[in-house]
Design an enzyme around this catalytic site. Sequence first.
Site, PDB file in Angstrom:
ATOM      1  N   GLU A   1      -1.611  -8.103   9.040  1.00  0.00           N
ATOM      2  CA  GLU A   1      -1.514  -6.976   9.968  1.00  0.00           C
ATOM      3  C   GLU A   1      -2.468  -7.135  11.145  1.00  0.00           C
ATOM      4  O   GLU A   1      -2.148  -6.777  12.276  1.00  0.00           O
ATOM      5  CB  GLU A   1      -1.815  -5.678   9.225  1.00  0.00           C
ATOM      6  CG  GLU A   1      -1.684  -4.423  10.056  1.00  0.00           C
ATOM      7  CD  GLU A   1      -1.831  -3.169   9.220  1.00  0.00           C
ATOM      8  OE1 GLU A   1      -1.397  -2.107   9.691  1.00  0.00           O
ATOM      9  OE2 GLU A   1      -2.362  -3.258   8.091  1.00  0.00           O
TER      10      GLU A   1
ATOM     11  N   GLU B   1       2.427   3.024   1.932  1.00  0.00           N
ATOM     12  CA  GLU B   1       3.127   3.152   3.215  1.00  0.00           C
ATOM     13  C   GLU B   1       4.531   2.592   3.042  1.00  0.00           C
ATOM     14  O   GLU B   1       5.458   3.328   2.778  1.00  0.00           O
ATOM     15  CB  GLU B   1       2.350   2.435   4.320  1.00  0.00           C
ATOM     16  CG  GLU B   1       2.878   2.738   5.705  1.00  0.00           C
ATOM     17  CD  GLU B   1       1.921   2.313   6.793  1.00  0.00           C
ATOM     18  OE1 GLU B   1       2.305   2.360   7.973  1.00  0.00           O
ATOM     19  OE2 GLU B   1       0.775   1.938   6.475  1.00  0.00           O
TER      20      GLU B   1
ATOM     21  N   ARG C   1       0.831  -1.202   0.000  1.00  0.00           N
ATOM     22  CA  ARG C   1       0.000   0.000   0.000  1.00  0.00           C
ATOM     23  C   ARG C   1       0.871   1.260   0.000  1.00  0.00           C
ATOM     24  O   ARG C   1       2.106   1.183  -0.073  1.00  0.00           O
ATOM     25  CB  ARG C   1      -0.943  -0.010   1.196  1.00  0.00           C
ATOM     26  CG  ARG C   1      -0.275   0.152   2.548  1.00  0.00           C
ATOM     27  CD  ARG C   1      -1.274  -0.057   3.666  1.00  0.00           C
ATOM     28  NE  ARG C   1      -0.682   0.096   4.987  1.00  0.00           N
ATOM     29  CZ  ARG C   1      -1.097  -0.550   6.060  1.00  0.00           C
ATOM     30  NH1 ARG C   1      -2.098  -1.418   5.976  1.00  0.00           N
ATOM     31  NH2 ARG C   1      -0.523  -0.360   7.236  1.00  0.00           N
TER      32      ARG C   1
ATOM     33  N   ASP D   1       7.693  -2.347  14.675  1.00  0.00           N
ATOM     34  CA  ASP D   1       7.629  -3.622  13.968  1.00  0.00           C
ATOM     35  C   ASP D   1       9.001  -4.296  13.940  1.00  0.00           C
ATOM     36  O   ASP D   1       9.131  -5.511  14.119  1.00  0.00           O
ATOM     37  CB  ASP D   1       7.144  -3.406  12.530  1.00  0.00           C
ATOM     38  CG  ASP D   1       5.789  -2.718  12.456  1.00  0.00           C
ATOM     39  OD1 ASP D   1       5.606  -1.697  13.141  1.00  0.00           O
ATOM     40  OD2 ASP D   1       4.926  -3.185  11.698  1.00  0.00           O
TER      41      ASP D   1
END
Length: 950
Positions: free
Chosen positions: A802, A536, A534, A543
């Site tokens: 996610e 991003e 996406r 993370d």
Amino acid sequence: MKKILRFFVFTFLMCFSIQGFAKSTEISNLRVNFMHNPVALDKMPLFSWEIRSSKRAVLQTSYEIFVYEGAKVIWDSGIVKSSETNNIKYTGNDLQSSTTYTWKVEIVINNSEKIKSAEKAFFETGLLNSGWSGAAWIMYDNADDTFEKEKQTDKAMMFRSEFELEKPVKSAKIYTTSIGIHDLFLNGKRVGHQAGNGETVYDELKPGWTDVRNTVFYLTYDVTPYLKKGQNTVGAYVSSGWSSGVIAHDRYKNPALSYKAKLIVEYVGGSQKIIVTNTKNWKSSVNGAIRMADIYAGEDYDARYTNDWTKPNFNTANWHSVLENNTVSAQTTAYIGLPVRVRKDLKTIPQYITIYKDIQKNESDFGSVIPTKQLKKVTSFTLKKGETAVLDFRQNLVGWTPLTLKGQAGTKIKIRYAEMLNDSGSKKRGNDGPKGTLYLKNLRKARASVNYIIGSTMAESYTPSMTWFGFRYAEMTADADVEIKNIYAEVISSVDKEQSAIVTNHPDVNQLFQNTLWGQRGNFISVPLDCPQRNERMGWTGDTQVFANTAMYNQTNLVSFYQKWMGDVRDGQDEDGAFPSIAPQTWGAVGKAESGWANAGVIVPWIVYTMSGNQSVLEENYQAMTRYMNFLSTKSEAEFKYVGGGTKYGDWLAYKETNKRFISVCYYAYDALLMAKIAKALQKTSDADKYDTLYQNIKAEFNKRYVIAKGTLSENTQTAYLYALKLHLFNSKEETEIATSHLVKLLEANNYKLATGFLGTAILNQTLSEIGQSDMAYNLLLQRNNPSWLYSVDQGATTIWERWNSYTIKDGFGDASMNSFNHYAYGVIVEWMYAYMAGIKTEDAGFRNIIIEPQLDLRKTFPQGQKQITEVKGEYASVNGMIKSHWKIKGNQVEYNISVPANTMAQFIVQNTMKNIPKEGDGIQSISQKDNKTVIGLGSGEYEFKMNLK
């Protein structure tokens, strides 16, 4: 569940056939800075090697390293009495720039045998500090009215120069870099590394992602085979990439796309010719076949503009002069870490192709496709005008789809990429189109597509080079009939082929492990990304820190990858010491010093050190760490002095939220604990004492603030108890036991389901096993209801998602605003698989002293639907060699197969009392009882133990 004491009766059997070991003792896997034969080092080399042997209890007693320039020894370490085989520092005279050095090592092992390395090993220095002399950053001269008017920052620019070589070429190296992503060509050929098997290995997305305000990498290539006496041409495509594409969010102030190169040619006879980027001999154009390139948007390629611009004698009448870009202030340094490359071992062909033309209206909002043809495992087909082909690769992956096709010149082909298909055409289920079409909503504003225009009636081949896609499905359309002669998926990654593995008798656990591997492959693209698809694709620090241990179990040679990324973290550190939430830094609204995220500046170097023994990663980051700790020391809240960092994220995406300030206090304690260990490792005694005192002070205030009764927290969540237990924040053994009971009750009350988010899940099973609750850890591992690890597997996942419920067969798609189907963070369970299920851990830094303590699935009762795991094969390719832990339960018997690499020792620990204990000798160096456990000290070699369960 009640803890049940189990007794074992052991018999012992030695195994002399050692699979994977050499027939005798040899030196192998020679590395410099944890890389095989690296080129363009601007750092001093660190030497490492492995010892492989079929003999037992092999230890190195001394080593001697020789470094050569040609036939001349330029450094001899002398005989060093040491068992160390990793991170040996070069201490000779200054190395020369642009020079290839070979090296060898000789060792003596504990039977006095002397062994010499036979493997060809070398390293090549880069340009070092002064080697760029004469080379300028060049950029397009935008005096052209059309370009100035369009202001197209997503156009790819071409730079070229012709030059003459007057003599035969003996050798040649080119150093190449850019502001933006670039690709390099010499005499019409794409430049790469010449592999020993005759193939060419290409680096992709050069020169990698850095904060171009501070750091820009260059790459080095041996281009001797590309050059010839006479006229030659060098050419480079440059696109916006990370520096000025949409992904940069204007963080770097939209710098001009620029290119810099230096080509050093040595003639037969010894003389040199040097070609550099300058304003005199170079020209540029934006009128090439790549019409648009952007990481989020994809690539537009018009083959009608394909020409021979990278070959000599090309007509450049319509090309423009170049300008020197004097605004680049970043340090240009040799590439650090692992480049992005195509994983040829993961080439994937379409498993299914569905071709349709019309949409059938039905009771759903969007209807459903009407297939006209369905193909299976083919790479060629005909696509007619008005048709749509949906290719299913059956694996969510990251890369692109190389394409060979034939059609009429001017025919337009569009390829779009997605992770999922619409499953029903129903808006209530989150669908954004007819059933069977690409689900695109979760890509948000990322166009993620290729537009290709055929240039001739001949067959043409094309592969994107300035972007990548995260996808399982590809959709193709054309405005005229076209013959697809070949299409497949190539996987790109900064992760080499993995050698470590976990395999069990449970196929869904095996799928979970594979999902984690695929998530790591797809998100390690120059930096550890959060997601690959996406708009991003950022290097989120939270993370990264939760997953780093898992990542290094999966792939040991990530040392340089993480060292590179920690440079990005330092580049993003504020003057006040606050670490960023994203590195390299781009988005400005994500905060700094956020708890669970900024702590990566301390946690990741520690993990890299413990997994590899590489102390330099601590040395490089220590000053930045102390600045961060000084920043945290300035924060307070009401009467509380020790509050930690920011509270923007907390236990991200948890089903039950834990107070964010509680999280920040825990992470402050975590920082203090690690800083005390780091300071001790660096022999900074006073700092170690200071940070140990800080931890004790944080612990005292934590108890005052959050402990409301013995072992009882004011925050009654799984995550709260996990962190308090992991960080030893209770004041007594009694309180710890009460807290453990609270945690177990919370898990039981939730029907063995997780209520944790990114931070809590990261330590969940590991902490349970540490506090003696491995039975509960197995209950959670094998849980199938939402939320759990196997829930997404049951929903068809081929990567880690996610969200626990990113998609459900029952309800459809989750919230599209943040719903990645390739997001590795929850793959942290694999760390537990290696360290506890297989039991492979290190007692010190770098797995010299190994602990093998498997946690068997010996549950007596099972949650509904669960069955026992009866076999686990764990293999970890450590910096010292392969460690194996294999256990199998057969009825009343358990078999262990253990492999310990040469030059290491292991403690094989069985959880309960042993009987009929084997005697010492032939590799078994000690046997003892401790805390109801039997500890067998093993030298290197392969062993088999058998025992009966009572």
